[in-house]
Scaffold this active site. Structure first.
Site, PDB file in Angstrom:
ATOM      1  N   LYS A  86       0.857  -1.194   0.000  1.00  0.00           N
ATOM      2  CA  LYS A  86       0.000   0.000   0.000  1.00  0.00           C
ATOM      3  C   LYS A  86       0.893   1.245   0.000  1.00  0.00           C
ATOM      4  O   LYS A  86       1.752   1.393   0.878  1.00  0.00           O
ATOM      5  CB  LYS A  86      -0.895   0.010   1.235  1.00  0.00           C
ATOM      6  CG  LYS A  86      -1.935  -1.096   1.233  1.00  0.00           C
ATOM      7  CD  LYS A  86      -2.678  -1.181   2.543  1.00  0.00           C
ATOM      8  CE  LYS A  86      -3.765  -0.134   2.682  1.00  0.00           C
ATOM      9  NZ  LYS A  86      -4.524  -0.295   3.956  1.00  0.00           N
TER      10      LYS A  86
HETATM   11  O1  G3P Z   1      -6.865   1.030   5.823  1.00  0.00           O
HETATM   12  C1  G3P Z   1      -7.388   2.311   5.941  1.00  0.00           C
HETATM   13  C2  G3P Z   1      -8.845   2.427   6.141  1.00  0.00           C
HETATM   14  O2  G3P Z   1      -9.443   1.209   6.210  1.00  0.00           O
HETATM   15  C3  G3P Z   1      -9.211   3.349   7.237  1.00  0.00           C
HETATM   16  O3  G3P Z   1     -10.346   2.966   7.894  1.00  0.00           O
HETATM   17  O4  G3P Z   1     -11.956   2.997   9.756  1.00  0.00           O
HETATM   18  O5  G3P Z   1      -9.673   4.013  10.068  1.00  0.00           O
HETATM   19  O6  G3P Z   1     -11.356   5.111   8.610  1.00  0.00           O
HETATM   20  P1  G3P Z   1     -10.878   3.835   9.161  1.00  0.00           P
END
Ligand code: G3P
Length: 226
Positions: A86
């Site tokens: 990533k």
């Molecule tokens: O991997 C990044 C993404 O999944 C972020 O998720 O829940 O931290 O906004 P969140």
């Protein structure tokens, strides 16, 4: 549409893999930090759970492109070539992506908040691009719509890329993108379990069991009959 889990907790990964059809595991530095363990130890354990075919997503942490590429080389060497690196969709990230594309290393453009960011990562050769649906919503925009726009822009340009939409707060957002035909989503375990969490389902199954046991005896199933 593929469905990955956005978590590094090995117990939860084992649980979700047992009960749901999952295609891979995605992580980021914050997700790994929550384990409090050495990242490579955690990631190798995840790799052993999901097998060689499972896609594992691991993020670089460097700020400069050359160092991101060094990290990417090490990540793939340690975790196998079904590991996708990533890379943040920033100018340094785009530079790293073009270098990784030359090297033939599989990568994904991440930290995407706008359609143009997603389109640029796809143009750099990203196998997936990851819009942050819920975080976009929290900024006052429409995360599902931004994801659809990126999907359309990739298809319109004929790029060999697709979405790994991330950051969901509810199953409705996931379903919207499934209907739209995006390539993949990555979701937290509670959202996956929420896809089928419904009192009406539990009540219906309870009545079926009661009716059957009323007919054939307590604790009996179709396997116990003639
Ligand atoms: O991997 C990044 C993404 O999944 C972020 O998720 O829940 O931290 O906004 P969140």
């Amino acid at each position: 549409m593929k469905m990955c889990i956005d978590i590094a907790d090995v117990a939860q990964i084992r649980h979700i893999y047992e009960f749901f059809p999952v295609d891979g595991v995605s992580t980021n530095p914050s997700i790994l930090a929550k384990t409090g363990r050495n990242p490579y130890e955690v990631l190798k354990e995840i790799r052993s759970i999901i097998g060689e075919e499972g896609e594992l997503f691991v993020q670089v942490t460097a700020k400069k492109a050359e160092t991101m590429v060094r990290e990417a080389d090490r990540i793939v060497k340690e975790l196998g070539d079904t590991t996708l690196v990533k890379v943040p969709s920033t100018p340094e990230g785009f530079k790293a992506m073009m270098m990784l594309h030359e090297e033939g290393i599989r990568f994904i453009g991440t930290a995407i908040y706008t359609a143009m960011q997603g389109w640029l990562a796809a143009k750099c050769g990203a196998e997936y691009v990851a819009p942050y649906v819920n975080r976009i919503d929290n900024m006052g925009f429409d995360g599902v719509q931004v994801s659809k726009d990126i999907h359309d822009a990739i298809q319109g340009s004929g790029f060999d890329s697709g979405l790994l939409a991330a950051s969901f707060k509810n199953s409705q957002q996931v379903l919207e993108l499934a209907k739209y035909g995006v390539k993949a989503v990555t979701v937290a375990p509670d959202i996956i379990e929420g896809l089928v969490k419904n009192a009406a389902i539990d009540a219906a199954i309870h009545v079926f069991t009661e009716d059957f046991e009323g007919l054939c005896g307590k604790g009996r199933t179709m396997a116990d009959l003639l």
